[in-house]
Design a protein around this motif. Sequence first.
Motif, mmCIF file in Angstrom:
data_model
loop_
_atom_site.group_PDB
_atom_site.id
_atom_site.type_symbol
_atom_site.label_atom_id
_atom_site.label_comp_id
_atom_site.label_asym_id
_atom_site.label_seq_id
_atom_site.Cartn_x
_atom_site.Cartn_y
_atom_site.Cartn_z
ATOM 1 N N LEU A 100 0.861 -1.184 0.000
ATOM 2 C CA LEU A 100 0.000 0.000 0.000
ATOM 3 C C LEU A 100 0.894 1.230 0.000
ATOM 4 O O LEU A 100 1.714 1.408 0.905
ATOM 5 C CB LEU A 100 -0.902 -0.011 1.238
ATOM 6 N N ASN A 112 -5.528 3.961 8.322
ATOM 7 C CA ASN A 112 -6.368 3.091 9.148
ATOM 8 C C ASN A 112 -7.680 2.759 8.455
ATOM 9 O O ASN A 112 -8.107 1.603 8.428
ATOM 10 C CB ASN A 112 -6.639 3.732 10.508
ATOM 11 N N ARG A 115 -7.070 0.450 5.427
ATOM 12 C CA ARG A 115 -6.789 -0.928 5.869
ATOM 13 C C ARG A 115 -8.093 -1.658 6.234
ATOM 14 O O ARG A 115 -8.293 -2.810 5.858
ATOM 15 C CB ARG A 115 -5.849 -0.932 7.071
ATOM 16 N N GLU A 116 -8.974 -0.983 6.976
ATOM 17 C CA GLU A 116 -10.270 -1.575 7.331
ATOM 18 C C GLU A 116 -11.087 -1.871 6.079
ATOM 19 O O GLU A 116 -11.684 -2.949 5.955
ATOM 20 C CB GLU A 116 -11.050 -0.623 8.245
ATOM 21 N N LEU A 128 -0.555 -7.163 3.969
ATOM 22 C CA LEU A 128 -0.589 -5.774 3.522
ATOM 23 C C LEU A 128 0.485 -5.003 4.284
ATOM 24 O O LEU A 128 0.495 -5.007 5.515
ATOM 25 C CB LEU A 128 -1.973 -5.160 3.800
ATOM 26 N N SER A 130 2.790 -1.150 4.210
ATOM 27 C CA SER A 130 2.668 0.218 3.723
ATOM 28 C C SER A 130 4.027 0.847 3.447
ATOM 29 O O SER A 130 5.012 0.549 4.130
ATOM 30 C CB SER A 130 1.900 1.064 4.742
#
Length: 181
Positions: A100, A112, A115-116, A128, A130
């Motif tokens: 990401l 955040n 991601r959710e 995942l 970042s």
Amino acid sequence: MSSLPPSTDKDLWISWDEYHRLIERLALLVHRSGWKFDQILCLARGGVRVGDILSRIYDVPLGILATSSYREAAGTKQGALDIAQFITITRGSLSGRVLLVDDMVDTGLTFNKVREHLARQFPAITELRSAVLWWKGHSHVEPDFYVDKLPTNPWIHQPFEDYDSLRPHQLEAWTRKGSGD
């Protein structure tokens, strides 16, 4: 070519050359970690240029997820976060190990929420991580990979900022500036 103002604790000025070097340094950090990923998902708009270059270097598919939160005060104040319903990706769907990518982690709110969103919408993602150019000190989220941590939380003046206020009717004069015409 115009010179940039000096950077301070409140303002960080980035040239195109610096911007590209930062992306290259980020690519090296990920490479040196030994972590292998299958796809890159960049957050539009800030992560598009970063994601594009990384996907070219790594030769992996690039996905784009549009998000927006900086709409207030001429794009300098964070507002409500919008996440696009769909992701654009060149091959298949998001799955496996995904990197990401964005230009920065500011407060961490966007990361955040994204991601959710990804966990709900793309259960085929197995891992995942970042990657960003800048990690601001007031963030509640620590990226897996970053080039610079900025403890003073400056406003980052990126080289493409000039285009934020340029409109089509101004292009003719804009393209002549600095050309001596």
